[in-house]
Write an enzyme that holds these catalytic residues in place. Structure first.
Site, PDB file in Angstrom:
ATOM      1  N   GLU A 154     -16.202   5.163 -57.784  1.00 38.86           N
ATOM      2  CA  GLU A 154     -17.256   6.087 -58.166  1.00 38.86           C
ATOM      3  C   GLU A 154     -17.634   5.878 -59.632  1.00 38.86           C
ATOM      4  O   GLU A 154     -16.770   5.808 -60.505  1.00 38.86           O
ATOM      5  CB  GLU A 154     -16.751   7.527 -57.972  1.00 38.86           C
ATOM      6  CG  GLU A 154     -17.703   8.575 -58.468  1.00 38.86           C
ATOM      7  CD  GLU A 154     -16.971   9.799 -58.997  1.00 38.86           C
ATOM      8  OE1 GLU A 154     -15.732   9.775 -59.094  1.00 38.86           O
ATOM      9  OE2 GLU A 154     -17.663  10.764 -59.340  1.00 38.86           O
ATOM     10  N   ASP A 197     -12.458   9.991 -59.167  1.00 37.96           N
ATOM     11  CA  ASP A 197     -11.750  10.885 -60.082  1.00 37.96           C
ATOM     12  C   ASP A 197     -11.004  11.975 -59.332  1.00 37.96           C
ATOM     13  O   ASP A 197     -11.334  12.306 -58.204  1.00 37.96           O
ATOM     14  CB  ASP A 197     -12.751  11.542 -61.043  1.00 37.96           C
ATOM     15  CG  ASP A 197     -13.286  10.533 -62.048  1.00 37.96           C
ATOM     16  OD1 ASP A 197     -12.630   9.481 -62.219  1.00 37.96           O
ATOM     17  OD2 ASP A 197     -14.345  10.799 -62.640  1.00 37.96           O
ATOM     18  N   ASP A 215     -11.236  14.974 -59.996  1.00 31.75           N
ATOM     19  CA  ASP A 215     -11.918  16.263 -60.194  1.00 31.75           C
ATOM     20  C   ASP A 215     -12.811  16.627 -58.995  1.00 31.75           C
ATOM     21  O   ASP A 215     -12.796  15.958 -57.971  1.00 31.75           O
ATOM     22  CB  ASP A 215     -12.742  16.221 -61.491  1.00 31.75           C
ATOM     23  CG  ASP A 215     -13.820  15.149 -61.417  1.00 31.75           C
ATOM     24  OD1 ASP A 215     -13.989  14.541 -60.334  1.00 31.75           O
ATOM     25  OD2 ASP A 215     -14.485  14.923 -62.446  1.00 31.75           O
ATOM     26  N   ASP A 275     -16.107  16.526 -58.538  1.00 24.45           N
ATOM     27  CA  ASP A 275     -17.110  15.532 -58.148  1.00 24.45           C
ATOM     28  C   ASP A 275     -16.476  14.377 -57.394  1.00 24.45           C
ATOM     29  O   ASP A 275     -17.015  13.884 -56.408  1.00 24.45           O
ATOM     30  CB  ASP A 275     -17.831  14.985 -59.386  1.00 24.45           C
ATOM     31  CG  ASP A 275     -18.783  16.012 -59.972  1.00 24.45           C
ATOM     32  OD1 ASP A 275     -19.085  16.997 -59.250  1.00 24.45           O
ATOM     33  OD2 ASP A 275     -19.207  15.838 -61.130  1.00 24.45           O
TER      34      ASP A 275
END
Ligand code: 0RA
Length: 643
Positions: A430, A503, A505, A507
């Site tokens: 990503e 990641d 997180d 997103d």
């Protein structure tokens, strides 16, 4: 002999064989229970429970209670007839002892009833016993309580009468052997999910899960009067159904009984879940084939008869009539033959024609009796057929285009040098910056990088025709080289390890879920064949002087600090929390996340397709409320996405 023998006892030939058998189980546990990981551990419970369920199927038992005790031992209580305790005619010892010490002498001694013998894990109580630090079985029969205790499979007491009682039943307690299993802690959720499934599949049976490991006892009672109708309702609870009544049909013949429940939703995916003798037949089999043939014929016949399909129009295809379907096929049969790679494909030939005939006859009748529902289903199938026609055109178009410039790989792909797919890895990364680091950090001999950016298509809310030409999905499909949907050809797959790297997180988790949803719905074989992995970047870097450690979660951080005797407040220690892959330089990314010698990968596993569907429906489907609930429930204990 490794097994400790605590009791002085004369061993005849038969007992020696028994000990050798148990030792074989302990030497190669995976041969008997699949693995010694969490999955194998939980199989122990299912194994013991299977015998109680057989007793329920025979009509003698309606309550099974499973208790997870404080010490992580498990107790299985049923109210069946109780395991026979008398002397076994061949072995000359108590049948109770035979069942627990002789391989393949499991609950199948009666030879009657729909037991799972020959099935995936029909290995019986003796295997569980051999893999338990200790086991204790109490049998309540004929007014008495009998008891025998074993350690690592070997009896350490005789079968003794320890009291009197009026009830009947069997109580088995076992403690998994930490010498055998990686970890002996049972997972409440894993057990609960399987028990719920069993309660759906065996209407009227009550299964209780009691977790006594915490101060407050956690108790769940599972009992569904609706059986598989309740199962369909449960699966559809977060989807939009398009007709109210759930279609139900059942039939039996001399060696088998079948029941099927069906309800359509407005989604574009097909969810046909099949079971044989309570085992999920994820590879399908004759019951599924028979069902599919019949439902296609019945809906086409109905559509023709009532003029929904005009004479000049083509027949609806199998995919057309199954778009949006949720169906459970539940068959119980004598002498099941399980085939296929994972032994989850039903092979019995007679079941195909049986299922086909039953669905032909009964579904036709149900449609005739319920014209409103029939209309909804037929119209949905026709809409699906038209969309499929549009997709076919799009597919032809892309096919012609790629035929012109074949071999053309996506521009963003940094390919590897190796050409043997078995050795090649593709990292789907990503973001451009992380993609850049990955390109520099990789071992270009066998690692390829495909960066993704921008908004991915949510395939849960789109039909197949939207995928052709989609600028986010096409690069993935071409890079992999194996096509998708009905064109999937695994022999053309260019990388045998496909690693999603995003990641840690919100997103990152979003893009990971979107990608997995796409793969799950359109390239399921990749998951089934173990090609899909999730990279596990570290969460922290802990540094003291020259000493550096990468740590992958909070538990490990605690463990490291404890082991080293370090304090969090110590100013000579820095704990850096990585917010994204982009924060790591190429060397760090290689060392922590990409180097096969040191990295951690999570293999995506679809062992329970019902659970997988549930997760994707909740995360990517139409209804907002369940998603909120799911996220609120799990946000605090975000662990691995272990589908
Ligand atoms: C076959 C015959 C009989 C009992 C059982 C099986 C039985 C086995 C297990 C294993 C766990 N729970 C069980 N409950 C019952 C006895 C038949 C008779 O009483 O005549």
């Amino acid at each position: 002999m490794k097994i400790p023998v605590k009791q002085e006892k004369y061993y005849g030939d038969e007992q020696i064989q028994v000990l050798e058998g148990l030792e074989a189980v302990r030497k190669r546990p995976s041969m008997y229970i699949g693995s010694t990981s969490s999955r194998g551990l939980h199989h122990l419970v299912y194994e013991i429970m299977d015998n109680s369920i057989d007793e329920a199927l025979a009509g003698y038992c309606d309550l099974i209670q499973v208790i997870i005790n404080k010490d992580n031992s498990v107790t299985n209580i049923d109210n069946g007839r109780g395991i026979p305790v008398g002397i076994h005619p061949k072995m000359g010892i108590s049948t109770l002892e035979v069942v627990h010490t002789v391989l393949h002498a499991g609950g199948k001694f009666g030879g009657e009833g729909y037991s799972v013998s020959g099935g995936l894990h029909g290995v019986g109580a003796s295997v569980v016993n051999a893999l338990s630090e200790w086991m204790e079985v109490k049998v309540m029969r004929e007014g008495k309580i009998y008891r025998q205790r074993y350690e690592r499979g070997v009896p350490v007491t005789k079968v003794e009468v320890i009291g009197e009682c009026e009830q009947v039943g069997t109580i088995t307690t076992f403690k998994p052997d930490p010498e055998i299993f990686d970890d002996i802690v049972f997972d409440h959720e894993i057990l609960l999910k399987r028990f719920r499934e069993l309660a759906f599949l065996n209407r009227g049976l009550t299964i209780k899960l009691i977790d006594d490991r915490n101060d407050e006892r956690k108790e769940t009672t599972l009992h569904y009067e609706g059986g598989i109708v309740s199962f369909v309702k449960y699966i559809n609870q977060n989807k939009n159904t398009i007709h109210d009544d759930i279609i139900y049909l059942s039939a039996e013949k001399e060696n088998a009984e079948i029941e099927i429940a069906i309800q359509y939703t407005d989604s574009y995916v097909e969810n046909v879940f099949s079971f044989a003798n309570n085992i999920a037949t994820t590879e399908g089999g004759t019951h599924v084939t028979g069902f599919k043939t019949a439902i296609t014929k019945v809906i086409n016949d109905y559509a023709r008869k009532y003029n929904y399909l005009k004479e000049n129009e083509k027949n609806l295809s199998g995919e057309d009539v199954r778009e949006g379907i949720t169906a459970i096929i539940n068959i119980k049969l004598l002498e099941p033959q399980f085939e296929g790679q994972t032994k989850t494909k039903l092979g019995n030939a007679d079941i195909r024609s049986f299922t086909e005939a039953v669905v032909n006859e009964k579904l036709q009748y149900i449609l005739e009796e319920n014209p409103k529902t029939a209309k909804i289903i037929v119209e949905k199938s026709i809409t699906s057929s038209r969309a499929r026609e549009a997709a076919r055109k799009a597919r032809e178009l892309t096919k012609r285009k790629t035929a012109l410039d074949s071999a053309s790989l996506p521009g963003k792909l940094a390919d590897c040098q190796e050409k043997d797919p078995r050795l090649c890895e593709l990292f789907i990364v990503e973001g451009d910056s992380a993609g850049g680091s990955a390109k520099q950090g990789r071992d270009r001999r066998f690692q390829a990088i495909l960066p993704l950016w921008g908004k991915m298509l949510n395939v849960e809310k789109a039909r197949a025709d939207k995928i052709y030409g989609n600028d986010k999905l096409t690069p993935i499909i071409t890079a992999l080289g194996a096509g998708f949907n009905e064109d999937m050809d695994l022999s053309k797959l260019r990388y045998h390890k496909i690693i999603i790297m995003a990641d840690a997180d919100v997103d990152g988790s979003h893009i990971r879920t979107l990608l997995l949803t796409f793969i799950f719905r359109y390239m399921k074989e990749l998951i089934e064949n173990g090609h899909i992995y999730i990279a596990q970047p570290p969460l922290y870097k802990v540094k003291k002087g020259k000493e550096e450690h990468y740590v992958y979660n909070d538990r490990e951080l605690k463990k490291l600090m404890n082991e080293k005797g370090w304090e969090k407040g110590d100013p000579s220690i820095t704990i850096q929390r990585y917010k994204g892959l982009g924060e790591m330089n190429p060397d760090q990314l290689w060392e922590t996340t990409m180097n096969p010698e040191t990295r951690k990968l999570l293999k995506v596993d679809l062992s329970n397709p019902v659970v997988a569907d549930e997760i994707f429906t909740i995360l990517m489907g139409e209804k907002v409320e369940p998603r909120k609930e799911f996220i609120q429930r799990y946000a605090k204990k975000v662990t691995n996405l272990d589908i």
